[in-house]
Design a protein around this motif. Structure first.
Motif, mmCIF file in Angstrom:
data_model
loop_
_atom_site.group_PDB
_atom_site.id
_atom_site.type_symbol
_atom_site.label_atom_id
_atom_site.label_comp_id
_atom_site.label_asym_id
_atom_site.label_seq_id
_atom_site.Cartn_x
_atom_site.Cartn_y
_atom_site.Cartn_z
ATOM 1 N N MET A 90 -105.286 4.054 -60.164
ATOM 2 C CA MET A 90 -104.662 2.814 -60.565
ATOM 3 C C MET A 90 -104.857 1.811 -59.445
ATOM 4 O O MET A 90 -104.703 2.136 -58.282
ATOM 5 C CB MET A 90 -103.181 3.055 -60.840
ATOM 6 N N ALA A 91 -105.155 0.601 -59.771
ATOM 7 C CA ALA A 91 -105.443 -0.436 -58.785
ATOM 8 C C ALA A 91 -104.152 -0.886 -58.120
ATOM 9 O O ALA A 91 -103.114 -1.004 -58.763
ATOM 10 C CB ALA A 91 -106.122 -1.617 -59.443
ATOM 11 N N GLN A 92 -104.249 -1.144 -56.858
ATOM 12 C CA GLN A 92 -103.103 -1.650 -56.119
ATOM 13 C C GLN A 92 -103.152 -3.162 -56.103
ATOM 14 O O GLN A 92 -104.212 -3.767 -55.976
ATOM 15 C CB GLN A 92 -103.113 -1.108 -54.696
ATOM 16 N N ARG A 93 -102.007 -3.757 -56.185
ATOM 17 C CA ARG A 93 -101.946 -5.210 -56.169
ATOM 18 C C ARG A 93 -101.998 -5.716 -54.742
ATOM 19 O O ARG A 93 -101.425 -5.144 -53.843
ATOM 20 C CB ARG A 93 -100.684 -5.696 -56.836
ATOM 21 N N SER A 94 -102.653 -6.794 -54.573
ATOM 22 C CA SER A 94 -102.777 -7.428 -53.272
ATOM 23 C C SER A 94 -101.603 -8.378 -53.075
ATOM 24 O O SER A 94 -101.050 -8.912 -54.036
ATOM 25 C CB SER A 94 -104.101 -8.182 -53.185
ATOM 26 N N THR A 95 -101.256 -8.598 -51.838
ATOM 27 C CA THR A 95 -100.197 -9.574 -51.541
ATOM 28 C C THR A 95 -100.709 -10.999 -51.698
ATOM 29 O O THR A 95 -99.929 -11.932 -51.795
ATOM 30 C CB THR A 95 -99.664 -9.363 -50.114
ATOM 31 N N GLN A 133 -113.743 -0.269 -58.657
ATOM 32 C CA GLN A 133 -112.712 0.760 -58.569
ATOM 33 C C GLN A 133 -113.019 1.934 -59.502
ATOM 34 O O GLN A 133 -112.764 3.093 -59.168
ATOM 35 C CB GLN A 133 -111.349 0.167 -58.904
ATOM 36 N N ASP A 134 -113.565 1.662 -60.653
ATOM 37 C CA ASP A 134 -113.938 2.720 -61.588
ATOM 38 C C ASP A 134 -115.072 3.567 -61.012
ATOM 39 O O ASP A 134 -115.057 4.798 -61.132
ATOM 40 C CB ASP A 134 -114.348 2.104 -62.928
ATOM 41 N N ILE A 141 -115.687 4.044 -57.822
ATOM 42 C CA ILE A 141 -115.097 4.847 -56.741
ATOM 43 C C ILE A 141 -114.380 6.057 -57.320
ATOM 44 O O ILE A 141 -114.509 7.175 -56.815
ATOM 45 C CB ILE A 141 -114.149 3.970 -55.895
ATOM 46 N N TRP A 142 -113.635 5.851 -58.403
ATOM 47 C CA TRP A 142 -112.922 6.962 -59.037
ATOM 48 C C TRP A 142 -113.900 8.005 -59.585
ATOM 49 O O TRP A 142 -113.679 9.202 -59.431
ATOM 50 C CB TRP A 142 -112.031 6.435 -60.163
ATOM 51 N N LYS A 143 -114.986 7.560 -60.207
ATOM 52 C CA LYS A 143 -115.997 8.492 -60.711
ATOM 53 C C LYS A 143 -116.602 9.305 -59.568
ATOM 54 O O LYS A 143 -116.856 10.505 -59.715
ATOM 55 C CB LYS A 143 -117.108 7.734 -61.454
ATOM 56 N N TYR A 144 -116.861 8.642 -58.444
ATOM 57 C CA TYR A 144 -117.424 9.338 -57.284
ATOM 58 C C TYR A 144 -116.456 10.422 -56.789
ATOM 59 O O TYR A 144 -116.881 11.539 -56.460
ATOM 60 C CB TYR A 144 -117.734 8.339 -56.166
ATOM 61 N N HIS A 145 -115.179 10.114 -56.730
ATOM 62 C CA HIS A 145 -114.183 11.107 -56.304
ATOM 63 C C HIS A 145 -114.138 12.301 -57.250
ATOM 64 O O HIS A 145 -114.056 13.458 -56.810
ATOM 65 C CB HIS A 145 -112.790 10.469 -56.220
ATOM 66 N N VAL A 146 -114.201 12.041 -58.554
ATOM 67 C CA VAL A 146 -114.161 13.118 -59.548
ATOM 68 C C VAL A 146 -115.405 13.993 -59.426
ATOM 69 O O VAL A 146 -115.328 15.229 -59.467
ATOM 70 C CB VAL A 146 -114.016 12.529 -60.971
#
Length: 132
Positions: free
Chosen positions: A1-6, A17-18, A20-25
């Motif tokens: 899940m994406a984190q919100r920036s300040t 981000q997707d 990066i998530w695929k790479y982790h999986v």
């Protein structure tokens, strides 16, 4: 899940981000496949691991002659006599020297102070008997 920036002006890159998530999986799946090759020996039952080991035949016990046998341990109570302690004093003043006032528990015997390190008067080169 994406984190919100300040920072409210910063935009999220959902594609990155997707990826990066695929790479982790993918990395997780590859590690799971390689685990059994590298660490599969940990799942082997203990009995299976030691079944090939040869057990050395036990040596027969030789009865020693009587003069070489170890004697049984003599109980400490035979040499050391522990007397019951006197009642604990009610005041702190009575606490000082309360055991040494009871015959048999005193530190001075025959005008000499008994110590685990030896006689104190010998270290100071004092005479054995008091000279009153």
């Amino acid at each position: 899940m994406a984190q919100r920036s300040t920072n409210p002006t910063q935009q999220f890159n959902f594609v990155a981000q997707d990826n990066i998530w695929k790479y982790h999986v993918e990395t997780e799946f590859e590690a799971a496949k390689k685990w059994s090759i590298k660490w599969g020996f940990l799942t082997t039952p203990f009995e299976e691991l030691i079944k090939d080991e040869r057990k050395e035949p036990t040596k027969p016990k030789i009865e020693l002659p009587e003069h070489l046998q170890i004697r049984p341990v003599t109980p400490v109570e035979k040499y050391i006599k522990v007397y019951p302690s006197p009642p604990i004093p009610k005041t702190t003043q009575g606490f000082i020297g309360w055991r040494s006032s009871v015959p048999g528990l005193e530190l001075e015997r025959y005008y000499q102070i008994r110590s685990c390190k030896g006689a104190f008067h010998k270290d100071l080169k004092w005479p054995d008997e008091p000279s009153d």
